[in-house]
Design a protein around this motif. Structure first.
Motif, mmCIF file in Angstrom:
data_model
loop_
_atom_site.group_PDB
_atom_site.id
_atom_site.type_symbol
_atom_site.label_atom_id
_atom_site.label_comp_id
_atom_site.label_asym_id
_atom_site.label_seq_id
_atom_site.Cartn_x
_atom_site.Cartn_y
_atom_site.Cartn_z
ATOM 1 N N UNK A 174 -4.433 7.829 4.723
ATOM 2 C CA UNK A 174 -3.661 8.292 2.595
ATOM 3 C C UNK A 174 -4.298 7.096 2.200
ATOM 4 N N UNK A 175 -4.563 6.179 2.378
ATOM 5 C CA UNK A 175 -4.925 5.877 1.789
ATOM 6 C C UNK A 175 -6.047 5.715 1.226
ATOM 7 N N UNK A 183 0.945 -1.352 0.496
ATOM 8 C CA UNK A 183 -0.584 -0.479 0.293
ATOM 9 C C UNK A 183 0.371 1.520 0.060
ATOM 10 N N UNK A 184 2.177 1.396 0.577
ATOM 11 C CA UNK A 184 2.800 1.994 0.532
ATOM 12 C C UNK A 184 3.178 2.812 -0.328
ATOM 13 N N UNK A 185 4.137 1.962 -1.202
ATOM 14 C CA UNK A 185 4.055 1.905 -2.139
ATOM 15 C C UNK A 185 3.355 2.600 -3.523
ATOM 16 N N UNK A 186 2.343 1.738 -3.648
ATOM 17 C CA UNK A 186 0.966 2.000 -4.610
ATOM 18 C C UNK A 186 0.444 3.189 -4.193
ATOM 19 N N UNK A 210 -8.645 7.953 -2.483
ATOM 20 C CA UNK A 210 -9.160 6.890 -3.829
ATOM 21 C C UNK A 210 -10.496 6.494 -2.417
ATOM 22 N N UNK A 211 -11.249 7.104 -1.916
ATOM 23 C CA UNK A 211 -12.135 6.996 -1.179
ATOM 24 C C UNK A 211 -12.890 5.726 -1.467
ATOM 25 N N UNK A 212 -11.796 5.031 0.017
ATOM 26 C CA UNK A 212 -12.494 3.288 -0.635
ATOM 27 C C UNK A 212 -12.206 2.814 0.933
ATOM 28 N N UNK A 213 -12.443 1.703 1.240
ATOM 29 C CA UNK A 213 -12.232 1.296 2.710
ATOM 30 C C UNK A 213 -10.815 0.187 2.844
ATOM 31 N N UNK A 229 0.673 -5.385 10.212
ATOM 32 C CA UNK A 229 -0.417 -4.371 10.954
ATOM 33 C C UNK A 229 -0.220 -2.854 9.762
ATOM 34 N N UNK A 230 -0.823 -2.383 9.945
ATOM 35 C CA UNK A 230 -1.772 -1.343 9.008
ATOM 36 C C UNK A 230 -1.724 0.079 9.958
ATOM 37 N N UNK A 231 -1.038 0.572 9.639
ATOM 38 C CA UNK A 231 -0.289 2.099 10.320
ATOM 39 C C UNK A 231 -1.759 2.750 10.592
ATOM 40 N N UNK A 232 -2.085 3.837 11.722
ATOM 41 C CA UNK A 232 -3.028 4.461 11.213
ATOM 42 C C UNK A 232 -2.620 5.539 10.029
#
Length: 480
Positions: free
Chosen positions: A279-280, A242-245, A284-287, A271-274
Motif C-alpha cells: 500500500x505504502x 506507516x499505517x497511520x501516515x 508513494x512510488x518509493x521503496x 515486522x512489516x506486513x506485505x
C-alpha cells in the motif's frame, strides 16, 4: 568484511572532520537550529555540571527534546553513563529501574533546567572541541537502555559509545547516508531506535537531524507538512507509523515531494506486513527498506535502495556480522558491536560460544535474511514445530485480513492455536482452515478465531501478546 578498520582513531577522525559551523540539528519543537560547534559547546557545559555532581550514572526521564539530545553528547564528554527512560512507561516500572540504580541522579522535567543554564557560556574553538573529543572514553559503559519487548520484564542493556559508533558507520554506509540527508527524528528518543538509528547514525554520517515531537496520532496530522517544511528526506518508521501516515496525505502532495527528494525510508522495531508494504510503496512510488536488529546486537541486516527487494526479507547481512542457526533455526549472531552485557542478569545464559541467541527464527535465501518468528512462540503439536508466522502469512494471503497474530494457549489441558485478526469481514473459518490444512498440514489448523478492531501493540509497535491472550480468555472463558 568491511575493508576499512573501524577503531577509536577512525571514529575520532570522522568527528574531527566535521564542519563545526554547519547546521547539525534543527529543533522543530522550539524553532531553533544548532551548528556542531554550538551543540558541542552546550553539551560541554552540561558535562561540567555532571562532573561536579560526583556520580557516574544519570537517569534521564525526558521526552523527545533538545535537552535529552544534549544529554547524549554531554555524557560522551563527561564519560558518564546515561540511562534514558520513557516518561510514558508505567510508574511502577520506572520506580523499579530508579531503585535498581539508586546511586544515580534522576533528571526530569522538574530539574532539567538546572543543567541548562548557559548564561556565561563561550563557544568552543576547534582546538578545544578536538581536545575534548580525543578525551572521550568510548570503550567504557556509556548507555543503559531498557528493552521494551512483548512479554517478560525489561532488561538493562549496556553498550559503549564505540559499539554505537561502529554499528552506525557500517549501517550508514550500507544505506548510503551522506551530508545531503536530512533526518526526521520521530522515534521515542529513549529507545534504541531513537538513539542509534536517529542520533548516532545521522551524526557520524554527517547528516542533519530535525528533532520532532515523538510520533502520535495527533502529531501525524501535521507530519507531512513538517517534512516538506524542513526538507526532510531520510526516515526511520515503525509499521504502526506507516499505517497511520497512509491516511494523512489529504492533498496528495507527498508522492510529488518524494519524486523530487529521493528519500531513504527504513522500517524497523516490528515486522512489516506485505499488505502495508504494498500500500505504502504503491501510493508513494518509493521503496521501504526493512531492517533487523536487537537492542543487544544493534544492527544485523538491512535492505538497500539498490537491492532487489524481496517481499518479507529484512535484507542482506551487514559487513562484519556473522550469522548461523541452531537446530530449531534460531538465529545466532556474532557482531563486533555486541552489548557489554546486561546490567541485571547473566549474559552467558544468552550466548553460545561467541554467538548471541536472538530468540528469533529465520532462514537465509538468495543471500537475504527472512524472519520466521520467535523461538519461544513455536507451537509444538504432533511432534512438529509450527512457526506462527507460517499460519499468519497464509491467512493474510488467502483472505481479506489486514493484520493477524497467531499464538497458542492452553485450553482443556491441550495446546490450542488462536488467530487474532483484523478485517472488514467475518472470516469463513472452515474454508480458511481447509486451505491451511491442505497447504501446511493438519497440525496447523486454527482452533479459535478472534475478530479484533486492532491487534494490540506496545509503544514500539510490537504485538502485546499478554493483552491478546487476556482478551481470549475473557471471550472464551465459558469454553474452558
Amino acid at each position: 568484511m568491511y575493508k576499512e578498520e573501524i577503531n577509536k582513531q577512525y571514529i575520532l577522525k570522522l568527528i574531527n572532520n566535521l564542519d563545526m559551523d554547519s547546521i547539525f540539528v534543527v529543533d522543530s519543537i522550539n524553532n531553533k537550529q544548532y551548528t556542531y560547534r554550538k551543540l558541542f559547546s552546550l553539551a560541554y557545559e552540561i558535562s561540567l555540571k555532571q562532573r561536579k555532581c560526583g556520580v557516574d550514572k544519570y537517569i534521564v526521564l525526558l521526552d523527545n527534546s533538545i535537552e535529552l539530545f544534549l544529554f547524549y553528547f554531554s555524557s560522551l564528554f563527561s564519560n558518564k553513563i546515561i540511562i534514558p527512560l520513557d516518561p510514558l512507561k508505567q510508574d511502577d516500572e520506572v520506580n523499579k529501574i530508579i531503585q535498581t540504580h539508586d546511586d544515580s541522579i534522576l533528571v526530569n522535567i522538574n530539574n532539567v533546567n538546572e543543567f541548562m543554564n548557559f548564561e556565561d557560556m563561550k563557544e568552543l574553538t576547534n582546538k578545544m572541541i578536538f581536545y575534548y573529543i580525543r578525551n572521550m572514553d568510548v570503550d567504557k559503559s556509556y548507555l543503559i537502555t531498557y528493552t521494551s519487548g512483548s512479554t517478560g520484564n525489561p532488561k538493562g542493556v549496556v553498550h559503549s559509545a564505540f559499539n554505537l559508533f561502529y554499528a552506525a558507520i557500517i549501517m550508514g554506509k550500507s544505506l548510503k547516508y551522506t551530508d545531503n540527508c536530512v533526518f526526521g527524528h520521530i522515534m521515542p528518543m529513549t529507545y534504541m531506535a531513537g538513539i542509534l538509528n536517529s542520533i548516532f547514525m545521522p551524526f557520524i554520517m554527517k547528516s542533519k537531524i530535525v528533532i520532532m515531537n515523538r510520533f502520535t496520532a495527533e502529531q501525524a496530522l501535521h507530519f507531512w507538512k513538517n517534512v516538506m517544511s524542513y526538507s526532510i528526506n531520510t526516515f526511520w518508521f515503525s509499521p504502526t507509523m506507516l499505517h497511520v501516515l497512509l491516511y494523512m496525505d489529504k492533498k496528495g502532495q507527498v508522492k510529488n515531494y518524494f519524486a523530487s527528494n529521493k528519500p531513504i525510508i527504513s522500517v524497523g522495531t516490528a515486522p512489516l506486513s506485505l499488505e502495508l508494504r504494498n500500500k505504502f510503496e504503491n501510493k508513494y512510488d518509493v521503496k521501504l527498506l526493512q531492517s533487523y536488529g536487537l537492542s543487544e546486537t544493534l544492527f544485523i541486516s538491512t535492505e538497500c535502495n539498490d537491492d532487489e527487494i524481496k517481499d518479507s526479507s529484512v535484507g542482506k547481512i551487514l559487513d562484519n556480522v556473522i550469522i548461523k542457526f541452531d537446530s530449531d533455526n534460531q538465529i545466532l549472531v556474532k557482531v563486533p558491536w555486541l552489548m557489554k552485557g546486561y546490567y541485571d542478569c547473566n549474559m552467558s545464559d544468552y550466548m553460545i560460544d561467541d554467538f548471541y541467541k536472538t530468540g528469533d527464527l529465520g532462514v537465509i535465501s538468495d543471500n537475504k535474511l527472512f524472519i520466521k518468528g520467535r523461538k519461544k512462540d513455536l507451537i509444538i503439536k504432533g511432534g512438529i514445530n509450527i512457526s506462527p508466522s507460517d499460519i499468519e502469512n497464509k491467512i493474510i494471503s488467502i483472505s481479506d485480513v489486514s493484520d493477524c497474530y497467531i499464538a497458542s494457549i492452553i485450553s482443556n489441558n491441550e495446546e490450542r492455536i488462536v488467530c487474532w485478526y483484523k478485517s472488514n469481514k467475518i472470516l469463513l473459518e472452515s474454508e480458511i482452515n481447509d486451505i491451511i490444512v491442505k497447504e501446511l498440514g493438519k497440525y496447523y489448523k486454527v482452533d479459535y478465531f478472534m475478530k479484533m478492531t486492532e491487534i494490540y501493540k506496545n509503544l514500539n509497535g510490537k504485538v502485546d501478546k499478554n493483552k491478546l491472550i487476556s482478551s481470549f480468555y475473557k471471550q472464551f472463558r465459558g469454553e474452558e
